[in-house]
Scaffold this motif. Structure first.
Motif, PDB file in Angstrom:
ATOM      1  N   GLU A  95       0.831  -1.212   0.000  1.00  0.00           N
ATOM      2  CA  GLU A  95       0.000   0.000   0.000  1.00  0.00           C
ATOM      3  C   GLU A  95       0.860   1.255   0.000  1.00  0.00           C
ATOM      4  O   GLU A  95       0.566   2.229  -0.702  1.00  0.00           O
ATOM      5  CB  GLU A  95      -0.916  -0.017   1.232  1.00  0.00           C
ATOM      6  CG  GLU A  95      -1.839   1.182   1.343  1.00  0.00           C
ATOM      7  CD  GLU A  95      -2.848   1.246   0.196  1.00  0.00           C
ATOM      8  OE1 GLU A  95      -3.312   2.363  -0.108  1.00  0.00           O
ATOM      9  OE2 GLU A  95      -3.159   0.194  -0.391  1.00  0.00           O
ATOM     10  N   SER A  96       1.952   1.238   0.773  1.00  0.00           N
ATOM     11  CA  SER A  96       2.811   2.424   0.859  1.00  0.00           C
ATOM     12  C   SER A  96       3.681   2.594  -0.377  1.00  0.00           C
ATOM     13  O   SER A  96       4.175   3.695  -0.635  1.00  0.00           O
ATOM     14  CB  SER A  96       3.705   2.322   2.105  1.00  0.00           C
ATOM     15  OG  SER A  96       2.933   2.231   3.277  1.00  0.00           O
ATOM     16  N   THR A  97       3.901   1.523  -1.114  1.00  0.00           N
ATOM     17  CA  THR A  97       4.794   1.588  -2.275  1.00  0.00           C
ATOM     18  C   THR A  97       4.056   1.334  -3.591  1.00  0.00           C
ATOM     19  O   THR A  97       4.658   0.863  -4.559  1.00  0.00           O
ATOM     20  CB  THR A  97       5.930   0.538  -2.109  1.00  0.00           C
ATOM     21  OG1 THR A  97       5.340  -0.762  -1.971  1.00  0.00           O
ATOM     22  CG2 THR A  97       6.784   0.840  -0.909  1.00  0.00           C
ATOM     23  N   LYS A  98       2.791   1.659  -3.622  1.00  0.00           N
ATOM     24  CA  LYS A  98       2.003   1.360  -4.818  1.00  0.00           C
ATOM     25  C   LYS A  98       2.395   2.206  -6.022  1.00  0.00           C
ATOM     26  O   LYS A  98       2.105   1.831  -7.163  1.00  0.00           O
ATOM     27  CB  LYS A  98       0.520   1.549  -4.514  1.00  0.00           C
ATOM     28  CG  LYS A  98       0.144   2.943  -4.072  1.00  0.00           C
ATOM     29  CD  LYS A  98      -1.329   3.011  -3.695  1.00  0.00           C
ATOM     30  CE  LYS A  98      -1.720   4.407  -3.214  1.00  0.00           C
ATOM     31  NZ  LYS A  98      -3.163   4.461  -2.829  1.00  0.00           N
ATOM     32  N   ILE A  99       3.090   3.327  -5.798  1.00  0.00           N
ATOM     33  CA  ILE A  99       3.504   4.163  -6.924  1.00  0.00           C
ATOM     34  C   ILE A  99       4.784   3.646  -7.580  1.00  0.00           C
ATOM     35  O   ILE A  99       5.196   4.145  -8.629  1.00  0.00           O
ATOM     36  CB  ILE A  99       3.710   5.625  -6.488  1.00  0.00           C
ATOM     37  CG1 ILE A  99       4.840   5.721  -5.444  1.00  0.00           C
ATOM     38  CG2 ILE A  99       2.423   6.208  -5.928  1.00  0.00           C
ATOM     39  CD1 ILE A  99       5.217   7.150  -5.104  1.00  0.00           C
ATOM     40  N   PRO A 103       5.707  -2.729  -6.521  1.00  0.00           N
ATOM     41  CA  PRO A 103       5.269  -2.483  -5.138  1.00  0.00           C
ATOM     42  C   PRO A 103       5.680  -3.627  -4.211  1.00  0.00           C
ATOM     43  O   PRO A 103       5.829  -4.775  -4.629  1.00  0.00           O
ATOM     44  CB  PRO A 103       3.745  -2.411  -5.275  1.00  0.00           C
ATOM     45  CG  PRO A 103       3.488  -2.123  -6.708  1.00  0.00           C
ATOM     46  CD  PRO A 103       4.595  -2.795  -7.468  1.00  0.00           C
ATOM     47  N   GLY A 104       5.901  -3.278  -2.936  1.00  0.00           N
ATOM     48  CA  GLY A 104       6.205  -4.295  -1.939  1.00  0.00           C
ATOM     49  C   GLY A 104       7.675  -4.508  -1.678  1.00  0.00           C
ATOM     50  O   GLY A 104       8.033  -5.366  -0.864  1.00  0.00           O
ATOM     51  N   ILE A 105       8.537  -3.764  -2.360  1.00  0.00           N
ATOM     52  CA  ILE A 105       9.975  -3.863  -2.096  1.00  0.00           C
ATOM     53  C   ILE A 105      10.473  -2.477  -1.699  1.00  0.00           C
ATOM     54  O   ILE A 105       9.843  -1.463  -1.999  1.00  0.00           O
ATOM     55  CB  ILE A 105      10.758  -4.387  -3.314  1.00  0.00           C
ATOM     56  CG1 ILE A 105      10.652  -3.404  -4.495  1.00  0.00           C
ATOM     57  CG2 ILE A 105      10.271  -5.774  -3.715  1.00  0.00           C
ATOM     58  CD1 ILE A 105      11.533  -3.793  -5.669  1.00  0.00           C
ATOM     59  N   PRO A 106      11.619  -2.392  -0.992  1.00  0.00           N
ATOM     60  CA  PRO A 106      12.157  -1.082  -0.607  1.00  0.00           C
ATOM     61  C   PRO A 106      12.383  -0.181  -1.817  1.00  0.00           C
ATOM     62  O   PRO A 106      12.691  -0.644  -2.916  1.00  0.00           O
ATOM     63  CB  PRO A 106      13.467  -1.438   0.088  1.00  0.00           C
ATOM     64  CG  PRO A 106      13.243  -2.808   0.638  1.00  0.00           C
ATOM     65  CD  PRO A 106      12.378  -3.493  -0.394  1.00  0.00           C
ATOM     66  N   ASP A 107      12.251   1.127  -1.586  1.00  0.00           N
ATOM     67  CA  ASP A 107      12.325   2.086  -2.685  1.00  0.00           C
ATOM     68  C   ASP A 107      13.656   2.066  -3.421  1.00  0.00           C
ATOM     69  O   ASP A 107      13.697   2.165  -4.655  1.00  0.00           O
ATOM     70  CB  ASP A 107      12.034   3.497  -2.165  1.00  0.00           C
ATOM     71  CG  ASP A 107      12.830   3.844  -0.921  1.00  0.00           C
ATOM     72  OD1 ASP A 107      13.749   3.075  -0.564  1.00  0.00           O
ATOM     73  OD2 ASP A 107      12.529   4.886  -0.282  1.00  0.00           O
TER      74      ASP A 107
END
Length: 430
Positions: A95-99, A103-107
């Motif tokens: 959810e926090s990395t959906k952009i 998604p789902g891995i560190p930025d």
């Protein structure tokens, strides 16, 4: 025996002086500082206390074991990165990395075009595994280094240089593997632990007190070890390593154990640093931070566990004040502080305390004109030297007596003909 007498007799507490020292330090950390500074400064002091874990480990490793490691930043960083991996995974939920592209891995992994979480990151989704890894990974790494060095009797300045080189190698490796470690920026934006926001003021207070309790646990563990038979052997090994080896002990195993224990303490400090500051970067792993950690121990007194904590607080407070007040001169001021301590207070803050306590008689159980700590090996060495001197004197006296007897016998032999001639002349006269 009363409770006070039992406490004074406890080797872990260190007698009346040790109890007073621990009580004063506890009052400063848990009462004075939280009531006298704001949350920003308190969190800054909490960061300083995370370095104290390294200084306490160095007291055992360097002060009592005679092993100077210039690479303790290695283990501080390993513990910090282990905790940062768990926190980063929690902050990188879909959810926090959906952009992101994935998604789902560190930025930073997404920036480096990784499309899946590396296999060695998977276990760090579990907090229990992370807590175990904070202790075991640095201990295993320290065991490999210690086994390779101490089993081959590599020590002294050579060991110090090798640990320094390993610290440099690890920091370069972390920077180079940007897709897996975050590179030079490290791991940032660490927000929650099991849903608990670690950025709030209340969380910072809690983490500060947890950090202080863990630090006192490290001090008590170190004192327990130092008061045991192993601690006595460690001191003997520091002063007369060959004598300990010839007595039938495996010196290398002792060195490996204390090196691993110091590494684990440093790693706990690194993990608490990550929780309190909210990030971890390779700047805490390399040569410079490792040398600074040795300076913390030296300023406080490398033979004093409590002194190491005070030394850490003093040096880091000086860095903060000097850098804020004199941003262009603070490095020179810090250098002057270190030089002054080495030249005028070689035993650090603990040495100053001992001199004052002895001068004013604050503790009756302190020996007058207290000398630097003497280990059992030094006492044994003195006894052997005394015995050797006595034996040598006896042998010399015996040799001198035999020489005198031989001279007298030779003189008698030389005088024998003249005595016979004298007797003949006396007979002729008669």
């Amino acid at each position: 025996m009363t409770l006070w007498e039992k406490m004074k007799a406890s080797p872990v507490l260190g007698g009346k002086e040790g109890i007073v020292g621990l009580a004063v330090l506890a009052a400063i950390i848990f009462v004075v500082l939280p009531l006298s500074v704001d949350i920003f400064r308190l969190n800054l002091i909490g960061k300083y206390l995370t370095y104290a874990f390294v200084a306490v480990g160095l007291v055992m490793l360097w002060g009592h074991g005679g092993i100077l490691s210039l690479g303790q930043g290695i283990f501080f960083g390993l513990g910090g990165y282990a905790m940062a991996m768990f926190l980063k995974l929690e902050a990188s939920d879909p959810e926090s990395t959906k952009i992101q592209s994935t998604p789902g891995i560190p930025d930073f992994m997404d920036w480096n075009q990784l499309t899946a979480l590396p296999w060695f990151w998977e276990p760090f989704k579990s907090l229990p595994f992370t807590l175990i890894a904070v202790l075991t990974i640095p201990a295993i790494f320290a065991y490999i280094i210690g086994y390779a060095m101490f089993k081959r009797r590599v020590g002294g300045v050579y060991f110090s240089i090798i640990t320094q080189a390993i610290a440099l190698i690890l920091s370069i490796l972390i920077v180079g593997q940007q897709g897996y470690t975050g590179g030079v920026n490290g791991m940032t934006d660490l927000r929650t632990m099991l849903g608990w926001d670690i950025r709030t003021d209340s969380a910072k207070y809690i983490l500060y007190f947890v950090n202080g309790l863990l630090l006192f646990g490290a001090i008590f563990l170190s004192r327990y070890i130092m008061s045991s038979k192993f601690g006595m052997l460690l001191l003997a090994m520091r002063d007369k390593e060959e004598r300990v080896r010839f007595s039938g002990y495996d010196v290398s195993n002792f060195k490996i154990f204390i090196f691993c224990l110091a590494a684990m303490m440093s790693a706990v400090g690194g993990a608490m640093f990550t929780l309190q500051v909210g990030f971890m970067s390779p700047s805490f792993v390399g040569i410079v931070p490792s040398i600074e950690m040795v300076i913390f121990c030296a300023v406080g007194g490398r033979a004093s566990l409590i002194g190491a904590v005070y030394g850490t607080l003093l040096v880091n407070y000086g860095k903060t004040v000097f850098s804020e007040t004199y941003p262009e001169l603070w490095l020179f001021l810090m250098g002057g502080l270190f030089i002054s301590v080495v030249m005028f207070f070689p035993d650090g803050l603990a040495g100053i305390w001992d001199k004052l306590a002895t001068k004013y008689g604050w503790f009756k159980d302190k020996v007058a004109a207290k000398k630097p700590e003497v280990s059992t090996s030094e006492v044994e060495a003195q006894a052997v030297l005394t015995e050797s001197s006595t034996t040598s004197a006896a042998v010399s006296t015996d040799a001198a007596a035999k020489t005198t007897a031989r001279k007298k016998a030779a003189a008698k032999e030389m005088d024998l003909p003249s005595a016979i001639e004298s007797n003949k002349m006396r007979g002729a006269e008669a």
